[in-house]
Design a protein around this motif. Structure first.
Motif, PDB file in Angstrom:
ATOM      1  N   PHE A  50     -45.399 -98.353  80.856  1.00  0.00           N
ATOM      2  CA  PHE A  50     -45.771 -98.154  79.463  1.00  0.00           C
ATOM      3  C   PHE A  50     -45.391 -96.760  78.947  1.00  0.00           C
ATOM      4  O   PHE A  50     -45.794 -96.378  77.847  1.00  0.00           O
ATOM      5  CB  PHE A  50     -47.276 -98.366  79.278  1.00  0.00           C
ATOM      6  N   GLY A  51     -44.640 -95.999  79.713  1.00  0.00           N
ATOM      7  CA  GLY A  51     -44.277 -94.650  79.314  1.00  0.00           C
ATOM      8  C   GLY A  51     -43.320 -94.623  78.133  1.00  0.00           C
ATOM      9  O   GLY A  51     -42.541 -95.543  77.913  1.00  0.00           O
ATOM     10  N   SER A  52     -43.379 -93.547  77.371  1.00  0.00           N
ATOM     11  CA  SER A  52     -42.475 -93.371  76.233  1.00  0.00           C
ATOM     12  C   SER A  52     -42.135 -91.893  76.108  1.00  0.00           C
ATOM     13  O   SER A  52     -42.831 -91.027  76.656  1.00  0.00           O
ATOM     14  CB  SER A  52     -43.120 -93.874  74.931  1.00  0.00           C
ATOM     15  N   PHE A  53     -41.069 -91.610  75.400  1.00  0.00           N
ATOM     16  CA  PHE A  53     -40.625 -90.227  75.256  1.00  0.00           C
ATOM     17  C   PHE A  53     -41.592 -89.442  74.369  1.00  0.00           C
ATOM     18  O   PHE A  53     -42.097 -89.962  73.361  1.00  0.00           O
ATOM     19  CB  PHE A  53     -39.221 -90.176  74.651  1.00  0.00           C
ATOM     20  N   ASP A  54     -41.836 -88.213  74.764  1.00  0.00           N
ATOM     21  CA  ASP A  54     -42.631 -87.297  73.946  1.00  0.00           C
ATOM     22  C   ASP A  54     -41.720 -86.807  72.816  1.00  0.00           C
ATOM     23  O   ASP A  54     -40.861 -85.962  73.027  1.00  0.00           O
ATOM     24  CB  ASP A  54     -43.108 -86.126  74.817  1.00  0.00           C
ATOM     25  N   LYS A  55     -41.900 -87.357  71.623  1.00  0.00           N
ATOM     26  CA  LYS A  55     -40.995 -87.065  70.509  1.00  0.00           C
ATOM     27  C   LYS A  55     -41.014 -85.580  70.131  1.00  0.00           C
ATOM     28  O   LYS A  55     -39.979 -84.999  69.807  1.00  0.00           O
ATOM     29  CB  LYS A  55     -41.370 -87.918  69.288  1.00  0.00           C
TER      30      LYS A  55
END
Length: 272
Positions: free
Chosen positions: A41-46
């Motif tokens: 469920f990880g996503s990039f730290d915008k």
């Protein structure tokens, strides 16, 4: 079964030996860092990626290109259309031919890919004492040997060594310089570069940039931010693939449930 276990052990031993040989030959293990995009469920730290893009623009873009990334891709990091147009317009591209059959220069558009700092490889080498600055588009993916959004290197995984993502390598390299260590003239000592002698001078120093959001620009912070940005540049579709994978899994779960229900109903009246 016994033969299978013996064969598996042999493969593991061979993998361990191969990894050991690689380390003996000068390979250096990069410490594993925690990154926001790892995990299912990880996503990039915008915010971090935007700061990393600022570091790239102000420090790295003078030598390293992003040939496979288009300016319009920056919308995934939270930039709006006007901001992307302004960023692209800062660069100049050669286009044409025009109606007279001549090539001409124009400001870059969002649909253009990032403009390379050099016209060709020879020009890049001439400007860097013979060293060729690699393109940053796939740097994180190319340097991956382990966890994160990049597949494992099977040999090193079997040996339990070298399981680091490309972002780990970039972060370690940027923070691994040490000017107190002896090194050949024209080289710089780096703890995480194979052989420890690298041609690239330390690109970052404290407060090398002034972050637009006010974040203190420490060496570690800038290194983490540019690593995040380059991880995104290497796999900008990562979040979409994870989302698609989740939907596929949910679909299969629902399909399995329907299949079980249909099977039970179909065979409910069948006598045993």
């Amino acid at each position: 079964m016994r033969k299978f276990i013996v064969s598996l052990a042999a493969v593991a031993a061979m993998a361990f030996g191969a990894a050991s040989s690689a380390n003996a030959a000068g390979g250096v293990h990069s410490p594993q860092e925690k990154w926001s995009w790892t995990g299912f469920f990880g996503s990039f730290d915008k915010a971090s990626a935007q700061r990393g893009f600022q570091v790239y623009q102000e420090v790295c873009s003078a030598c390293h290109g992003l040939d496979l990334v288009a300016y319009r891709n920056l919308d995934a990091l939270g930039y709006n259309e006007a901001e992307i147009k302004a960023i692209a317009a800062e660069a100049t591209v050669i286009d044409g031919p025009n109606d007279e059959g001549e090539m001409f220069e124009r400001p870059a558009k969002p649909s253009d890919r990032f403009v390379s700092p050099f016209e060709n490889e020879n020009a890049a080498r001439a400007a860097n004492d013979g060293a060729y600055p690699p393109d940053f588009s796939l740097l994180v993916k190319a340097r991956a040997t382990g966890h994160g959004n990049i597949p494992y290197n099977f040999t090193q995984w079997m040996a339990g060594r070298g399981t680091a993502s490309g972002a780990d390598y970039v972060y370690a390299l940027l923070t691994g310089y040490d000017d107190t260590q002896p090194v050949a003239e024209g080289k710089y000592w780096n703890a995480y570069f194979p052989g420890h002698a690298i041609s690239m001078a330390p690109p970052l120093s404290e407060d090398a940039v002034e972050y637009a959001d006010g974040t203190p620009a420490t060496l570690e912070q800038m290194s983490r931010d540019i690593s995040t940005f380059l991880a995104w540049a290497s796999e900008p579709e990562l979040e979409q693939r994870k989302s698609m994978g989740l939907m596929v899994i949910l679909f299969l779960v629902v399909l399995l449930g329907l299949s079980i229900a249909a099977k039970r109903r179909r065979w409910a009246n069948v006598k045993k």
